[in-house]
Design a protein around this motif. Structure first.
Motif, PDB file in Angstrom:
ATOM      1  N   CYS A 127     -34.574 -36.207  -6.234  1.00  0.00           N
ATOM      2  CA  CYS A 127     -34.622 -37.549  -6.821  1.00  0.00           C
ATOM      3  C   CYS A 127     -36.031 -37.873  -7.345  1.00  0.00           C
ATOM      4  O   CYS A 127     -36.971 -37.098  -7.183  1.00  0.00           O
ATOM      5  CB  CYS A 127     -34.180 -38.588  -5.793  1.00  0.00           C
ATOM      6  SG  CYS A 127     -35.467 -39.055  -4.630  1.00  0.00           S
TER       7      CYS A 127
ATOM      8  N   ARG B 243     -40.875 -43.287  -9.133  1.00  0.00           N
ATOM      9  CA  ARG B 243     -40.428 -44.503  -8.447  1.00  0.00           C
ATOM     10  C   ARG B 243     -41.222 -44.688  -7.171  1.00  0.00           C
ATOM     11  O   ARG B 243     -41.423 -43.711  -6.416  1.00  0.00           O
ATOM     12  CB  ARG B 243     -38.949 -44.375  -8.075  1.00  0.00           C
ATOM     13  CG  ARG B 243     -38.073 -45.193  -8.968  1.00  0.00           C
ATOM     14  CD  ARG B 243     -36.624 -45.144  -8.564  1.00  0.00           C
ATOM     15  NE  ARG B 243     -36.139 -43.838  -8.214  1.00  0.00           N
ATOM     16  CZ  ARG B 243     -35.225 -43.633  -7.276  1.00  0.00           C
ATOM     17  NH1 ARG B 243     -34.747 -44.643  -6.581  1.00  0.00           N
ATOM     18  NH2 ARG B 243     -34.800 -42.413  -7.025  1.00  0.00           N
TER      19      ARG B 243
ATOM     20  N   CYS C 126     -39.848 -43.398  -1.573  1.00  0.00           N
ATOM     21  CA  CYS C 126     -38.477 -43.799  -1.250  1.00  0.00           C
ATOM     22  C   CYS C 126     -38.487 -45.172  -0.587  1.00  0.00           C
ATOM     23  O   CYS C 126     -39.169 -45.389   0.410  1.00  0.00           O
ATOM     24  CB  CYS C 126     -37.869 -42.761  -0.301  1.00  0.00           C
ATOM     25  SG  CYS C 126     -36.289 -43.278   0.381  1.00  0.00           S
TER      26      CYS C 126
ATOM     27  N   TYR D  17     -36.288 -46.408   1.178  1.00  0.00           N
ATOM     28  CA  TYR D  17     -35.610 -46.363   2.486  1.00  0.00           C
ATOM     29  C   TYR D  17     -36.453 -45.619   3.514  1.00  0.00           C
ATOM     30  O   TYR D  17     -35.990 -45.317   4.604  1.00  0.00           O
ATOM     31  CB  TYR D  17     -34.247 -45.672   2.345  1.00  0.00           C
ATOM     32  CG  TYR D  17     -33.410 -46.253   1.233  1.00  0.00           C
ATOM     33  CD1 TYR D  17     -32.818 -47.505   1.372  1.00  0.00           C
ATOM     34  CD2 TYR D  17     -33.229 -45.576   0.028  1.00  0.00           C
ATOM     35  CE1 TYR D  17     -32.070 -48.065   0.351  1.00  0.00           C
ATOM     36  CE2 TYR D  17     -32.475 -46.123  -0.997  1.00  0.00           C
ATOM     37  CZ  TYR D  17     -31.899 -47.366  -0.836  1.00  0.00           C
ATOM     38  OH  TYR D  17     -31.165 -47.920  -1.848  1.00  0.00           O
TER      39      TYR D  17
ATOM     40  N   PHE E 123     -38.392 -36.765  -0.767  1.00  0.00           N
ATOM     41  CA  PHE E 123     -37.019 -36.251  -0.863  1.00  0.00           C
ATOM     42  C   PHE E 123     -36.841 -34.950  -0.078  1.00  0.00           C
ATOM     43  O   PHE E 123     -35.732 -34.629   0.356  1.00  0.00           O
ATOM     44  CB  PHE E 123     -36.674 -36.024  -2.340  1.00  0.00           C
ATOM     45  CG  PHE E 123     -35.281 -35.493  -2.572  1.00  0.00           C
ATOM     46  CD1 PHE E 123     -34.179 -36.346  -2.594  1.00  0.00           C
ATOM     47  CD2 PHE E 123     -35.064 -34.130  -2.768  1.00  0.00           C
ATOM     48  CE1 PHE E 123     -32.893 -35.855  -2.804  1.00  0.00           C
ATOM     49  CE2 PHE E 123     -33.779 -33.637  -2.978  1.00  0.00           C
ATOM     50  CZ  PHE E 123     -32.701 -34.504  -3.002  1.00  0.00           C
TER      51      PHE E 123
ATOM     52  N   CYS F  70     -35.143 -35.751   2.909  1.00  0.00           N
ATOM     53  CA  CYS F  70     -33.983 -36.658   2.763  1.00  0.00           C
ATOM     54  C   CYS F  70     -32.731 -35.941   3.273  1.00  0.00           C
ATOM     55  O   CYS F  70     -32.491 -34.776   2.944  1.00  0.00           O
ATOM     56  CB  CYS F  70     -33.808 -37.038   1.291  1.00  0.00           C
ATOM     57  SG  CYS F  70     -32.373 -38.098   0.996  1.00  0.00           S
TER      58      CYS F  70
ATOM     59  N   ILE G 245     -29.557 -37.066   2.776  1.00  0.00           N
ATOM     60  CA  ILE G 245     -28.324 -37.400   2.034  1.00  0.00           C
ATOM     61  C   ILE G 245     -27.676 -36.137   1.432  1.00  0.00           C
ATOM     62  O   ILE G 245     -26.469 -35.946   1.578  1.00  0.00           O
ATOM     63  CB  ILE G 245     -28.577 -38.504   0.983  1.00  0.00           C
ATOM     64  CG1 ILE G 245     -28.956 -39.803   1.704  1.00  0.00           C
ATOM     65  CG2 ILE G 245     -27.332 -38.738   0.123  1.00  0.00           C
ATOM     66  CD1 ILE G 245     -29.242 -40.978   0.795  1.00  0.00           C
TER      67      ILE G 245
HETATM   68  S1  SF4 Z   1     -32.834 -41.902   0.168  1.00  0.00           S
HETATM   69 FE1  SF4 Z   1     -33.214 -39.777  -0.515  1.00  0.00          FE
HETATM   70  S2  SF4 Z   1     -32.257 -39.674  -2.562  1.00  0.00           S
HETATM   71 FE2  SF4 Z   1     -32.491 -41.862  -2.049  1.00  0.00          FE
HETATM   72  S3  SF4 Z   1     -34.471 -42.481  -2.963  1.00  0.00           S
HETATM   73 FE3  SF4 Z   1     -34.849 -41.878  -0.822  1.00  0.00          FE
HETATM   74  S4  SF4 Z   1     -35.422 -39.710  -0.936  1.00  0.00           S
HETATM   75 FE4  SF4 Z   1     -34.428 -40.209  -2.870  1.00  0.00          FE
END
Ligand code: SF4
Length: 332
Positions: free
Chosen positions: A261, A267, A279, A281, A310, A313, A315
């Motif tokens: 990502c 970002r 991120c 989150y 990422f 991450c 996900i």
């Molecule tokens: S949760 Fe994972 S995919 Fe989503 S913005 Fe954060 S790092 Fe990227």
């Protein structure tokens, strides 16, 4: 201090830890409980706005981003309320000033200005005036279609995005009925359908609710024979207003291509203490330094570009595991 211009596509601003809500799994409250409640001074936020928004003098910004999003939290009854109002008002006045300058002096538009808010009730607690410069309001709860007009009274040129958590959307359709939800969807510009995520790097994303909720979205698809309703113009398909969680799309793309990502690449999120993550989150890690000046924020944002969050991450692996277990063709 000399700082090379920092370029980004999107920067999210989380101004304080003081939201009056305590939503289950809130990343802001999680981060605060893990790392403390220190907040940078209000004046540093005005520096950030001035730098990113005001470009009367031309090209001399330190941070050049295509999109800015300010989180407008639920106002508490404590003294933090005042700071939150001041930050939001400062953001909107810079945005309005830039809008006027751009129209008076013929500058091209370089940045989109967004805000997120939980409900119309929360929005009404701020003392906003009519502001024609804001480009988008993302709202997480809409009780009825009339509330959309209240938002438009404040921000007549803003698009309205409905931010729905996958499990909550299916519940809303069930409890309020399809016609009630249709009236809302007709009046918003887009619906962002979110995966309920565990904090970045941890397990516990709610893939079940995400995939089960897709059935509720299908209810808003027009059957083929109704797509033109006997008229020359097609009847708009409300299901086409849905945009799926970017992290889910990124996870699918990663499994196909190996590219992750855009967090930390284009970002970034600025937290209340002036620390920066890629991120939004990422509440369980702490980087950089508490910002005592705008230069500290610049150091933090530059530092964030040297990491790639990422890479931890969960996900992509979670989605893959879920798809295999449920025999879904999601990431294959
Ligand atoms: S949760 Fe994972 S995919 Fe989503 S913005 Fe954060 S790092 Fe990227």
């Amino acid at each position: 201090m000399k700082f090379d211009k920092f370029k980004a596509n999107a920067i999210f601003l989380q101004p304080t830890w003081s939201c009056a809500k305590n939503c289950n799994g809130c990343y802001v409250k999680e981060k605060e409980s893990k790392f403390g409640s220190e907040e940078m001074d209000y004046s540093i936020w005005t520096w950030i706005f001035q730098d990113m928004i005001q470009y009367r003098a031309g090209n001399n910004r330190n941070i050049d981003t295509k999109q800015i999003t300010l989180a407008l939290d639920t106002l508490p009854k404590t003294s933090a309320r005042h700071k939150m109002q001041e930050i939001a008002n400062s953001y909107l006045s810079y945005v309005a000033e830039e809008y006027d300058d751009r129209h008076d002096l013929g500058f091209e538009k370089r940045t989109e200005y967004h805000m997120t808010v939980n409900s119309v009730h929360d929005l009404e607690q701020y003392d906003f005036y009519h502001n024609k410069a804001l480009d988008l309001v993302s709202i997480s709860h809409l009780n009825n279609a009339d509330e959309i007009y209240t938002i438009k009274d404040y921000f007549p040129n803003a698009k309205i995005n409905y931010n729905v958590m996958s499990g909550d959307f299916a519940k809303q359709v069930k409890s309020k009925g399809i016609d009630h939800v249709k009236a809302i969807l007709r009046n918003v510009d887009s619906v962002y359908y979110l995966l309920h995520k565990a904090p970045m790097g941890l397990e516990g994303h709610d893939f079940n609710a995400f995939f089960e909720g897709l059935a509720a979205i299908n209810l808003f698809k027009n059957p083929p024979q109704q797509q033109t309703d006997g008229q020359a113009c097609p009847v708009p398909d409300l299901a086409s207003k849905f945009i799926f969680d970017g992290c889910m799309n990124d996870a699918k793309y990663f499994s196909k291509t190996g590219y992750g990502c855009s967090a930390n690449v284009s970002r970034f999120q600025i937290w209340p203490d002036g620390r920066v993550t890629g991120c939004a989150y990422n509440s369980h890690n702490q980087y950089g330094k508490f910002a005592e000046s705008f230069d500290d924020v610049l150091d933090n944002i530059r530092d964030a570009k040297t990491r790639y969050e990422f890479s931890t991450c969960t996900i992509p692996s979670g989605l893959k595991e879920y798809s295999t277990k449920k025999h879904l063709q999601v990431v294959t």
